[in-house]
Design a protein around this motif. Structure first.
Motif, short mmCIF file in Angstrom:
data_model
loop_
_atom_site.label_atom_id
_atom_site.label_comp_id
_atom_site.label_asym_id
_atom_site.label_seq_id
_atom_site.Cartn_x
_atom_site.Cartn_y
_atom_site.Cartn_z
N PHE A 326 0.69 -1.26 0.15
CA PHE A 326 -0.15 0.44 0.10
C PHE A 326 0.91 1.63 0.18
N PRO A 327 0.61 2.50 -0.76
CA PRO A 327 -0.46 2.43 -1.24
C PRO A 327 -0.74 2.19 -2.90
N SER A 328 0.66 1.50 -3.80
CA SER A 328 0.53 1.92 -4.98
C SER A 328 0.17 0.04 -5.36
N ARG A 329 -1.26 -0.96 -4.73
CA ARG A 329 -1.08 -1.95 -5.37
C ARG A 329 -1.66 -2.00 -6.63
N ILE A 330 -0.96 -1.45 -7.68
CA ILE A 330 -1.05 -1.50 -9.01
C ILE A 330 -0.03 -3.03 -9.80
N ASP A 331 -1.08 -3.65 -10.66
CA ASP A 331 -0.18 -4.68 -10.91
C ASP A 331 0.81 -3.70 -11.95
N PHE A 332 1.83 -3.48 -11.73
CA PHE A 332 2.56 -2.19 -12.78
C PHE A 332 2.88 -3.22 -13.93
N ALA A 333 3.53 -4.46 -13.78
CA ALA A 333 3.88 -4.69 -14.86
C ALA A 333 3.07 -5.66 -15.74
N ARG A 334 1.55 -5.81 -15.95
CA ARG A 334 0.38 -6.09 -16.55
C ARG A 334 0.13 -5.45 -18.13
N GLY A 335 0.99 -4.41 -17.79
CA GLY A 335 0.79 -3.69 -19.12
C GLY A 335 1.66 -4.19 -20.03
N ILE A 336 2.67 -4.44 -19.26
CA ILE A 336 3.82 -5.22 -20.72
C ILE A 336 3.94 -6.47 -21.23
N ALA A 337 2.71 -7.14 -19.73
CA ALA A 337 2.23 -8.40 -20.61
C ALA A 337 1.61 -8.56 -21.08
N ALA A 338 0.68 -7.60 -21.35
CA ALA A 338 -0.79 -7.13 -22.06
C ALA A 338 -0.39 -6.49 -23.61
N MET A 339 0.88 -5.97 -23.68
CA MET A 339 1.76 -5.55 -24.71
C MET A 339 2.33 -6.56 -26.03
N ALA A 340 2.94 -7.28 -24.54
CA ALA A 340 3.71 -8.62 -25.66
C ALA A 340 2.21 -9.87 -25.98
N GLU A 341 1.58 -10.04 -24.94
CA GLU A 341 0.87 -10.70 -25.78
C GLU A 341 0.21 -10.18 -26.44
N ALA A 342 -0.23 -9.07 -26.64
CA ALA A 342 -1.22 -8.86 -28.35
C ALA A 342 0.01 -8.63 -29.51
N ILE A 343 1.48 -8.23 -29.54
CA ILE A 343 2.50 -8.51 -30.75
C ILE A 343 2.02 -10.16 -30.97
N GLY A 344 2.67 -10.56 -29.93
CA GLY A 344 2.50 -12.32 -30.50
C GLY A 344 1.34 -12.69 -30.81
N THR A 345 0.45 -12.22 -30.99
CA THR A 345 -0.69 -12.92 -31.84
C THR A 345 -1.33 -11.35 -32.56
N GLY A 346 -0.11 -10.67 -33.04
CA GLY A 346 -0.67 -9.39 -33.84
C GLY A 346 -1.61 -9.00 -33.63
N GLU A 347 -2.10 -8.45 -32.33
CA GLU A 347 -3.50 -7.24 -32.33
C GLU A 347 -2.34 -6.24 -32.02
N VAL A 348 -3.38 -5.57 -31.77
CA VAL A 348 -3.19 -3.66 -31.11
C VAL A 348 -3.41 -3.92 -29.99
N PRO A 349 -2.17 -3.50 -29.16
CA PRO A 349 -2.57 -3.38 -27.21
C PRO A 349 -3.67 -2.47 -26.97
N PHE A 350 -4.15 -2.93 -26.48
CA PHE A 350 -5.13 -1.42 -25.83
C PHE A 350 -4.70 -0.11 -25.61
N PHE A 351 -3.56 0.07 -25.25
CA PHE A 351 -3.00 1.29 -24.49
C PHE A 351 -1.69 1.69 -24.89
N SER A 352 -1.92 1.51 -27.16
CA SER A 352 -0.59 1.55 -27.28
C SER A 352 -1.22 2.68 -28.72
N GLY A 353 -0.56 2.74 -29.43
CA GLY A 353 -0.75 3.77 -30.38
C GLY A 353 -1.05 5.39 -30.03
N ARG A 354 -2.01 5.43 -31.17
CA ARG A 354 -2.58 6.33 -31.10
C ARG A 354 -3.85 6.73 -29.68
#
Length: 379
Positions: A326-354
């Motif tokens: 506490f107080p930063s109970r955030i999964d900070f690395a989740r953004g990187i993991a979501a990014m890597a997963e999207a790149i691996g599947t050819g999709e666009v990560p949610f918080f990327s680009g525009r």
């Protein structure tokens, strides 16, 4: 498996290290920092490789994603250098110190056919997932109004000079006072609002330096705004107000009011924050009714605040097993993991680009207190 490298091993880097354990699909190749002592302390504490130079890190053929954890003024140059080196980039907020810088980063990534994602990752939290489900299920009808608070309390009156991360890095308080709490914190509210309601069509921004004296060590420094408020009009029809500050009592809540009810998220820095739901056609919980009767009978307001509605049980298990204290109970690395997963599947990560550009533009507008504005970025 995606291989990443940290550039910047200051205070926030330990948050990423703590939550990296939640994502076995990420492998940390090493880290680099321009301050050798800080890099040595971090790499020794966590048992990770310390690159000998920035060039060595950027030229490592095994690294897929550069995680930019440097100070905000360094983000633009490092983002561009990493993209020129052929690396995807995950960047702490903001992408650049000006809108033009942020545009250049995104355009360079598009030219290179690489991906740039922006923090913060709390916009991917379990709490947001639950809130989105409640809205999609029509539990509050059509959302109309939202209040997002990013008040961190009178930080400059606290013993912030003594704050240290797990590996011993000092909290960069003076630098945060100079850059501004809005650039540091607005993203936590904006990521939620944009994830739930889509792009902003226009707004009004105001900011001020309410407390120019931040105490010993800040004399003679040019300090940025320590309060800001933005009123945002979303293309979806929702109206929102977002405040950021370093003086008012700590409050990181989000209230969403719809035609038929209300959702209150207790803490946007908590991956599984308490979420309360109330409907206008239902009786409030017993304690709230009793408090209301007492106030009406005595003719005065009770010296306490009860969260409106009933707590909603999470219908799915926790996504993260390791979170920072506490107080930063955030999964900070989740953004990187979501990014890597999207790149691996050819999709666009949610918080990327525009979308990442849009969030940066909004934060810069609020930080500058520029009055009426209409975002140039679209997604």
């Amino acid at each position: 498996m995606a291989t990443i490298a940290f550039i910047g091993t200051g205070f926030v880097a330990d948050y990423y290290m703590t939550t990296l354990a939640n994502h076995p699909g990420l492998m940390l190749a090493g880290a680099w920092d321009r301050e050798p002592a800080r890099l040595d302390r971090f790499s020794t504490f966590h048992g990770v490789r310390a690159y000998g130079s920035l060039d060595e890190c950027l030229s490592d053929p095994g690294v897929d994603i550069i995680v930019n954890l440097t100070n905000p003024e360094s983000h633009f140059a490092l983002n561009c250098s990493a993209l020129e080196a052929g690396k995807h980039v995950y960047c702490e907020k903001p992408l650049g110190m000006t809108y033009d810088e942020a545009v250049k980063v995104i355009e360079l990534a598009e030219t290179k056919r690489l991906t740039v994602c922006g923090a913060p990752a709390n916009g991917l939290s379990d709490a947001l997932r639950l809130t989105a489900q409640l809205i999609e299920a029509g539990r509050i009808g059509t959302p109309r109004l939202a209040y997002a608070e990013m008040e961190d309390g009178p930080v400059f009156k606290d013993n912030w000079r003594d704050w240290r991360s797990r590996s011993g890095a000092a909290w960069p308080g003076l630098h945060e006072f100079e850059v501004g709490c809005t650039l540091e914190h607005a993203g936590y509210g904006l990521s939620w609002l944009v994830a739930l309601f889509g792009p902003v069509a226009g707004g009004q921004a105001f900011s001020a330096l309410a407390f120019p004296d931040k105490g010993p060590g800040t004399e003679g420094r040019t300090l940025a705004a320590d309060f800001s408020v933005g009123c945002l009009s979303f293309e979806s029809g929702v109206t929102a107000r977002l405040t950021c500050g370093l003086a008012a009592p700590r409050d990181r809540s989000l209230t969403i009011v719809g035609d038929e009810g209300m959702i209150v998220v207790g803490d946007l820095w908590d991956d599984r924050s308490p979420v309360h739901l109330s409907r206008f056609d239902e009786k409030p919980p017993l304690l709230q009714r009793l408090a209301g009767r007492f106030e009406r009978k005595r003719g005065r307001v009770l010296p306490l605040t009860l969260t409106r509605g009933k707590p909603v049980r999470y219908p799915f298990p926790p996504s993260a097993s390791s979170l920072s204290a506490f107080p930063s109970r955030i999964d900070f690395a989740r953004g990187i993991a979501a990014m890597a997963e999207a790149i691996g599947t050819g999709e666009v990560p949610f918080f990327s680009g525009r979308r990442a550009l849009h969030l940066t533009e909004l934060a810069l507008a609020l930080n500058g207190g520029i009055g009426a504005f209409e975002p140039k970025s679209r997604f």
